[in-house]
Motif scaffolding. Structure first.
Motif, PDB file in Angstrom:
ATOM      1  N   GLU A 129       0.830  -1.214   0.000  1.00 31.26           N
ATOM      2  CA  GLU A 129       0.000   0.000   0.000  1.00 31.26           C
ATOM      3  C   GLU A 129       0.864   1.264   0.000  1.00 31.26           C
ATOM      4  OE1 GLU A 129      -2.868  -0.421   3.150  1.00 31.26           O
ATOM      5  OE2 GLU A 129      -4.008  -1.947   2.035  1.00 31.26           O
ATOM      6  N   LEU A 130       1.795   1.295  -0.955  1.00 30.52           N
ATOM      7  CA  LEU A 130       2.674   2.451  -1.090  1.00 30.52           C
ATOM      8  C   LEU A 130       1.941   3.659  -1.665  1.00 30.52           C
ATOM      9  CD1 LEU A 130       5.828   0.632  -2.511  1.00 30.52           C
ATOM     10  CD2 LEU A 130       5.433   1.377  -0.150  1.00 30.52           C
ATOM     11  N   ALA A 131       0.805   3.401  -2.281  1.00 31.29           N
ATOM     12  CA  ALA A 131       0.001   4.484  -2.853  1.00 31.29           C
ATOM     13  C   ALA A 131      -1.456   4.294  -2.469  1.00 31.29           C
ATOM     14  CB  ALA A 131       0.141   4.501  -4.378  1.00 31.29           C
ATOM     15  N   GLN A 132      -2.191   5.378  -2.440  1.00 33.82           N
ATOM     16  CA  GLN A 132      -3.615   5.335  -2.097  1.00 33.82           C
ATOM     17  C   GLN A 132      -4.376   4.419  -3.048  1.00 33.82           C
ATOM     18  OE1 GLN A 132      -4.943   6.914   0.527  1.00 33.82           O
ATOM     19  NE2 GLN A 132      -7.043   6.200   0.149  1.00 33.82           N
ATOM     20  N   THR A 133      -3.960   4.397  -4.305  1.00 34.46           N
ATOM     21  CA  THR A 133      -4.663   3.596  -5.321  1.00 34.46           C
ATOM     22  C   THR A 133      -4.427   2.095  -5.154  1.00 34.46           C
ATOM     23  OG1 THR A 133      -2.773   4.005  -6.784  1.00 34.46           O
ATOM     24  CG2 THR A 133      -4.706   5.418  -7.055  1.00 34.46           C
ATOM     25  N   HIS A 134      -3.459   1.704  -4.319  1.00 36.68           N
ATOM     26  CA  HIS A 134      -3.181   0.285  -4.097  1.00 36.68           C
ATOM     27  C   HIS A 134      -3.948  -0.284  -2.916  1.00 36.68           C
ATOM     28  CE1 HIS A 134       1.015   0.312  -6.264  1.00 36.68           C
ATOM     29  NE2 HIS A 134      -0.006   0.486  -7.087  1.00 36.68           N
ATOM     30  N   ILE A 135      -4.525   0.567  -2.099  1.00 38.51           N
ATOM     31  CA  ILE A 135      -5.187   0.106  -0.881  1.00 38.51           C
ATOM     32  C   ILE A 135      -6.360  -0.815  -1.219  1.00 38.51           C
ATOM     33  CG2 ILE A 135      -6.521   0.821   1.139  1.00 38.51           C
ATOM     34  CD1 ILE A 135      -4.862   3.373   1.225  1.00 38.51           C
ATOM     35  N   GLY A 136      -6.302  -2.023  -0.685  1.00 37.92           N
ATOM     36  CA  GLY A 136      -7.364  -3.001  -0.880  1.00 37.92           C
ATOM     37  C   GLY A 136      -7.277  -3.799  -2.162  1.00 37.92           C
ATOM     38  N   ARG A 137      -6.381  -3.416  -3.071  1.00 39.54           N
ATOM     39  CA  ARG A 137      -6.338  -4.096  -4.368  1.00 39.54           C
ATOM     40  C   ARG A 137      -5.703  -5.476  -4.280  1.00 39.54           C
ATOM     41  NH1 ARG A 137      -7.980  -0.632  -8.570  1.00 39.54           N
ATOM     42  NH2 ARG A 137      -8.051  -2.588  -9.730  1.00 39.54           N
ATOM     43  N   GLY A 138      -4.901  -5.725  -3.271  1.00 42.44           N
ATOM     44  CA  GLY A 138      -4.236  -7.026  -3.162  1.00 42.44           C
ATOM     45  C   GLY A 138      -5.121  -8.128  -2.628  1.00 42.44           C
ATOM     46  N   VAL A 139      -6.308  -7.782  -2.143  1.00 38.46           N
ATOM     47  CA  VAL A 139      -7.173  -8.787  -1.522  1.00 38.46           C
ATOM     48  C   VAL A 139      -8.552  -8.883  -2.183  1.00 38.46           C
ATOM     49  CG1 VAL A 139      -6.022  -8.656   0.710  1.00 38.46           C
ATOM     50  CG2 VAL A 139      -7.912  -7.098   0.219  1.00 38.46           C
ATOM     51  N   GLU A 140      -8.925  -7.918  -2.980  1.00 30.68           N
ATOM     52  CA  GLU A 140     -10.270  -7.929  -3.556  1.00 30.68           C
ATOM     53  C   GLU A 140     -10.376  -8.917  -4.709  1.00 30.68           C
ATOM     54  OE1 GLU A 140      -9.889  -4.247  -6.768  1.00 30.68           O
ATOM     55  OE2 GLU A 140     -10.855  -3.904  -4.836  1.00 30.68           O
ATOM     56  N   ASP A 141     -11.595  -9.426  -4.936  1.00 29.73           N
ATOM     57  CA  ASP A 141     -11.837 -10.344  -6.043  1.00 29.73           C
ATOM     58  C   ASP A 141     -11.834  -9.578  -7.360  1.00 29.73           C
ATOM     59  OD1 ASP A 141     -12.097 -12.480  -4.307  1.00 29.73           O
ATOM     60  OD2 ASP A 141     -14.258 -12.163  -4.045  1.00 29.73           O
ATOM     61  N   CYS A 142     -11.399 -10.261  -8.419  1.00 29.34           N
ATOM     62  CA  CYS A 142     -11.366  -9.594  -9.721  1.00 29.34           C
ATOM     63  C   CYS A 142     -12.698  -9.757 -10.438  1.00 29.34           C
ATOM     64  CB  CYS A 142     -10.235 -10.155 -10.589  1.00 29.34           C
ATOM     65  SG  CYS A 142     -10.421 -11.890 -11.043  1.00 29.34           S
ATOM     66  N   THR A 143     -12.971  -8.828 -11.319  1.00 30.04           N
ATOM     67  CA  THR A 143     -14.181  -8.891 -12.139  1.00 30.04           C
ATOM     68  C   THR A 143     -13.791  -8.881 -13.615  1.00 30.04           C
ATOM     69  OG1 THR A 143     -14.380  -6.477 -12.049  1.00 30.04           O
ATOM     70  CG2 THR A 143     -15.639  -7.751 -10.432  1.00 30.04           C
ATOM     71  N   ALA A 144     -14.577  -9.547 -14.429  1.00 31.23           N
ATOM     72  CA  ALA A 144     -14.285  -9.661 -15.853  1.00 31.23           C
ATOM     73  C   ALA A 144     -14.463  -8.318 -16.554  1.00 31.23           C
ATOM     74  CB  ALA A 144     -15.194 -10.705 -16.493  1.00 31.23           C
ATOM     75  N   ASP A 145     -13.742  -8.140 -17.652  1.00 31.28           N
ATOM     76  CA  ASP A 145     -13.867  -6.932 -18.461  1.00 31.28           C
ATOM     77  C   ASP A 145     -14.887  -7.092 -19.582  1.00 31.28           C
ATOM     78  OD1 ASP A 145     -12.062  -5.379 -17.070  1.00 31.28           O
ATOM     79  OD2 ASP A 145     -10.347  -6.048 -18.250  1.00 31.28           O
ATOM     80  N   LEU A 146     -15.408  -8.293 -19.747  1.00 33.96           N
ATOM     81  CA  LEU A 146     -16.380  -8.543 -20.814  1.00 33.96           C
ATOM     82  C   LEU A 146     -17.708  -7.884 -20.457  1.00 33.96           C
ATOM     83  CD1 LEU A 146     -16.841 -10.012 -23.508  1.00 33.96           C
ATOM     84  CD2 LEU A 146     -17.646 -11.986 -22.180  1.00 33.96           C
ATOM     85  N   GLN A 147     -18.064  -6.814 -21.172  1.00 36.41           N
ATOM     86  CA  GLN A 147     -19.273  -6.049 -20.878  1.00 36.41           C
ATOM     87  C   GLN A 147     -20.356  -6.240 -21.937  1.00 36.41           C
ATOM     88  OE1 GLN A 147     -19.402  -4.355 -17.929  1.00 36.41           O
ATOM     89  NE2 GLN A 147     -17.384  -5.269 -17.610  1.00 36.41           N
ATOM     90  N   VAL A 148     -20.148  -7.155 -22.840  1.00 40.07           N
ATOM     91  CA  VAL A 148     -21.092  -7.417 -23.922  1.00 40.07           C
ATOM     92  C   VAL A 148     -21.370  -8.914 -23.972  1.00 40.07           C
ATOM     93  CG1 VAL A 148     -20.354  -5.422 -25.292  1.00 40.07           C
ATOM     94  CG2 VAL A 148     -19.187  -7.616 -25.588  1.00 40.07           C
ATOM     95  N   PRO A 149     -22.395  -9.343 -24.708  1.00 39.24           N
ATOM     96  CA  PRO A 149     -22.634 -10.781 -24.839  1.00 39.24           C
ATOM     97  C   PRO A 149     -21.402 -11.516 -25.358  1.00 39.24           C
ATOM     98  CG  PRO A 149     -24.512  -9.552 -25.665  1.00 39.24           C
ATOM     99  CD  PRO A 149     -23.444  -8.536 -25.366  1.00 39.24           C
ATOM    100  N   VAL A 150     -21.296 -12.771 -24.990  1.00 41.07           N
ATOM    101  CA  VAL A 150     -20.097 -13.565 -25.303  1.00 41.07           C
ATOM    102  C   VAL A 150     -19.798 -13.577 -26.795  1.00 41.07           C
ATOM    103  CG1 VAL A 150     -19.130 -15.894 -25.276  1.00 41.07           C
ATOM    104  CG2 VAL A 150     -20.301 -15.001 -23.256  1.00 41.07           C
TER     105      VAL A 150
END
Length: 259
Positions: A129-150
């Motif tokens: 957590e060297l930067a504010q933008t890194h806080i919590g990112r090492g433990v959260e679940d990822c979400t897919a980038d697919l925003q349209v039908p397969v």
């Protein structure tokens, strides 16, 4: 401050990978083993730095993401040598040059391993957590980038991969000054174009390294969109490039625009 930390995180990974590549090239004599190790390092570098690019995109927008990706792509083209970190590049080489199929398989496996292992150290960096933008990112679940039908995601990855490969081949006919920058600019533009739809990966290893088993699509859907889509796009580009009318049309158009 956060953007500086992200920039240093990316630059450090790229510098370390460059040093490791140099040592491997000097120390490893077996061509197959050397090729596999170089592919592993390139894939790990690509995915590790692109994890940080996600931070950049989330906090500073797609434009900043595009600028970083453009510069990184130029660097990869200069630094990686014969490594590609991309399965369909190996398949294209097999189709065009008849390389040993077992070598292709081994290198693809090395690419996937490199891509998947990259999060191990990225997670540790984020958890500092060297930067504010890194806080919590090492433990959260990822979400897919697919925003349209397969199926639409599949078509986007397929068609734009094909376009990128055709552009690269056309560019290779002329080898203009700043060719790597021109190629990188076009590829980055395609990524940005697809960013809010499929994520614009155009590389199965990159997509798998960053988004395998993420919420938002099944693993089968992931394979269909990011593996089948981009590989089919690559093979389509080979087929289209082999057609004299297509090749001459592309070359003539490029020649006209550069004159």
């Amino acid at each position: 401050m956060s953007i500086i930390v992200s920039s240093l995180t990316i630059a450090t990974q790229m510098a370390l990978s460059h040093v490791i590549r140099g040592r491997l090239s000097d120390l490893v004599q077996n061509d197959l083993l050397k090729g596999c190790l170089l592919e592993l390092v390139a894939a790990a570098e690509m995915c590790g730095t692109c994890y940080e690019l996600i931070i950049v995109a989330d906090n500073y927008g797609v434009s900043a993401y595009g600028v970083y990706l453009f510069l990184m792509t130029i660097w990869w083209g200069q630094s990686w040598g014969t490594a590609t970190a991309c399965p369909y590049s190996l398949l294209e080489e097999y189709v065009e040059e008849g390389t040993n199929p077992l070598h292709v398989v081994f290198k693809m496996i090395a690419q996937v391993i490199g891509g998947l292992m990259s999060f191990r150290w990225v997670k540790q960096l984020w958890m500092l957590e060297l930067a504010q933008t890194h806080i919590g990112r090492g433990v959260e679940d990822c979400t897919a980038d697919l925003q349209v039908p397969v199926i639409l995601g599949f078509l986007i990855e397929c068609i734009l991969t094909c376009a990128c490969r055709l552009f690269s081949r056309t560019l290779g006919q002329f080898e203009p000054k700043f060719a790597s920058a021109i190629d990188s600019f076009f590829a980055t533009s395609m990524v940005v174009l697809a960013f809010n739809y499929s994520g614009g990966y155009f590389n199965p290893v990159l997509a798998t390294g960053l988004k395998w088993s993420c919420r938002g699509h099944t693993n089968m859907e992931h394979v269909l969109v990011y593996w089948a889509g981009s590989i089919l796009g690559s093979m389509m580009s080979l087929k289209l490039w082999s057609l004299p009318t297509v090749r001459s049309t592309l070359v003539d158009k490029f020649k006209t625009k550069t004159e």
